[in-house]
Design a protein around this motif. Structure first.
Motif, short mmCIF file in Angstrom:
data_model
loop_
_atom_site.label_atom_id
_atom_site.label_comp_id
_atom_site.label_asym_id
_atom_site.label_seq_id
_atom_site.Cartn_x
_atom_site.Cartn_y
_atom_site.Cartn_z
N HIS A 1 -64.52 32.27 64.05
CA HIS A 1 -63.96 31.31 65.01
C HIS A 1 -64.71 29.98 64.94
N MET A 2 -66.05 30.05 64.87
CA MET A 2 -66.83 28.81 64.86
C MET A 2 -66.59 28.00 63.59
N VAL A 3 -66.44 28.69 62.44
CA VAL A 3 -66.14 27.97 61.20
C VAL A 3 -64.75 27.34 61.28
N GLU A 4 -63.79 28.13 61.74
CA GLU A 4 -62.41 27.62 61.82
C GLU A 4 -62.30 26.40 62.72
N ASN A 5 -63.05 26.40 63.82
CA ASN A 5 -62.97 25.30 64.79
C ASN A 5 -63.95 24.17 64.49
N GLU B 1 -67.13 24.24 64.59
CA GLU B 1 -68.24 24.28 65.54
C GLU B 1 -69.58 24.56 64.86
N ALA B 2 -69.54 25.18 63.70
CA ALA B 2 -70.76 25.49 62.94
C ALA B 2 -70.39 25.73 61.49
N THR B 3 -71.31 25.44 60.60
CA THR B 3 -71.08 25.71 59.19
C THR B 3 -71.54 27.13 58.86
N VAL B 4 -71.14 27.61 57.69
CA VAL B 4 -71.58 28.92 57.23
C VAL B 4 -73.10 28.97 57.18
N GLU B 5 -73.71 27.91 56.64
CA GLU B 5 -75.17 27.89 56.52
C GLU B 5 -75.84 27.92 57.89
N GLU B 6 -75.30 27.20 58.85
CA GLU B 6 -75.88 27.19 60.19
C GLU B 6 -75.76 28.56 60.86
N ILE B 7 -74.65 29.22 60.64
CA ILE B 7 -74.46 30.55 61.23
C ILE B 7 -75.47 31.53 60.66
N ASP B 8 -75.63 31.52 59.34
CA ASP B 8 -76.61 32.44 58.74
C ASP B 8 -78.02 32.12 59.20
N LEU B 9 -78.38 30.85 59.24
CA LEU B 9 -79.72 30.45 59.67
C LEU B 9 -79.96 30.84 61.13
N SER B 10 -78.92 30.78 61.94
CA SER B 10 -79.07 31.10 63.36
C SER B 10 -79.48 32.56 63.55
#
Length: 313
Positions: free
Chosen positions: A206-210, A212-221
């Motif tokens: 959802h966050m990538v689609e919207n 709101e966050a990149t793939v890299e940011e999601i993994d780092l989070s």
């Protein structure tokens, strides 16, 4: 024939030799078992032996059982030949319900009736998979995590026809074989860990689609955030510590209303007194006499060790 004790299993049959099935083969070999494998693919043996050889250095570093050897692997030409020799069967076919139903029925027909048959399914319940099998009382789910030769967890759960004794036997066998086991009390699609993974995965998409966050940011989070804590104490004890000296009870009483905030696209359950008490009591059981200060020190030591092992501290 009577079922062997979990500690007396000597020959494990692995049906399916892909990534998961091959990982099981490597694991059981490293634990000192004799493994008989079958897979219908023409190049199955070549791929399987390559996977085992690739996994063996890591398994050697972890420590092999006495007498463990890749030479204890036999790849046979027929399912019947593989199953006839088994003290225990682990099925790891592709995640296709019709295929699972037919294959489990074939395995059950070819295997001595007291031998336990476990499925590596990642989502299907045994009730829906065992519909065509004779002796369905000895069919059970033993869901691993990839790679099975490294990740300790196995989720064990039976279907409606599975004997409770078989569920207990399977859990005991996996524990004896060195696995960490969740012995589930009831079937639920996706079991425990996959449901939790799926919730995070869906929110990430959802966050990538919207935007709101990149793939890299999601993994780092996760890798540099809660993932470090989850490796040590899991989400429940993590929030138990978030409540300070008041523990989970304070956490729920103070932050419970935020469950209604739109932080995710998933609907939160109502925080009833019964749910609150169940979570609080569960944390107390898991803490097992350790104080908040004890748990904080344990967590901090573990996070430091993980960071150092990763070369990030």
């Amino acid at each position: 024939m009577s079922r062997v004790a979990p500690t007396e299993v000597r020959t494990v049959t692995c049906v399916g030799a892909g990534v998961i099935g091959g990982g099981w083969v490597a694991y059981f070999l490293a634990k000192g078992y004799r493994v008989v494998a079958w897979d219908p693919a023409e190049d199955a043996e070549q791929r399987l032996r390559h996977l085992v050889d690739a996994a063996w250095p890591a398994l050697t570093e972890l420590g092999l059982a006495a007498g463990a050897s890749v030479d204890h692997l036999t790849v046979v030409d027929t399912l019947a030949e593989a199953c006839a020799q088994a003290d225990f069967v682990q099925e790891s076919a592709p995640e296709d319900l019709e295929l699972k139903r037919t294959l489990l029925a074939d395995i059950s027909a070819a295997t001595p009736p007291d031998v336990v048959i476990s499925s590596s399914t990642s989502g299907y319940g045994m009730t829906e998979m065992a519909t065509r099998a004779e002796h369905a009382e000895r069919l059970v789910v033993g869901h691993p995590f990839n790679p099975p030769y490294l990740i300790p967890l196995v989720e064990v759960v039976g279907g409606e026809a599975t004997s409770p004794e078989v569920v207990s036997w399977t859990a005991d066998f996996f524990r004896h074989a060195g696995k960490s086991v969740i012995e589930m009390k009831r079937e639920v699609p996706g079991f425990v860990a996959n449901r939790l993974q799926e919730a995070l995965w869906r929110e990430a998409l959802h966050m990538v689609e919207n935007g709101e966050a990149t793939v890299e940011e999601i993994d780092l989070s996760i890798t540099d955030g809660p993932g470090l804590r989850w490796a040590l104490q899991g989400p429940m004890l993590t929030f138990h510590l978030a409540g300070g000296q008041g523990g989970m009870a304070h956490m729920l009483d103070h932050f419970g209303p935020s469950l209604l905030s739109p932080w995710t696209r998933l609907e939160a359950p109502e925080l009833t007194p019964e749910l609150r008490d169940a979570v609080v009591e569960g944390c107390e059981r898991e803490a097992d006499g350790r104080s908040i200060d004890d748990l904080v020190a344990e967590r901090d030591r573990g996070v430091i060790a993980v960071l150092r092992a990763l070369g990030r501290a």
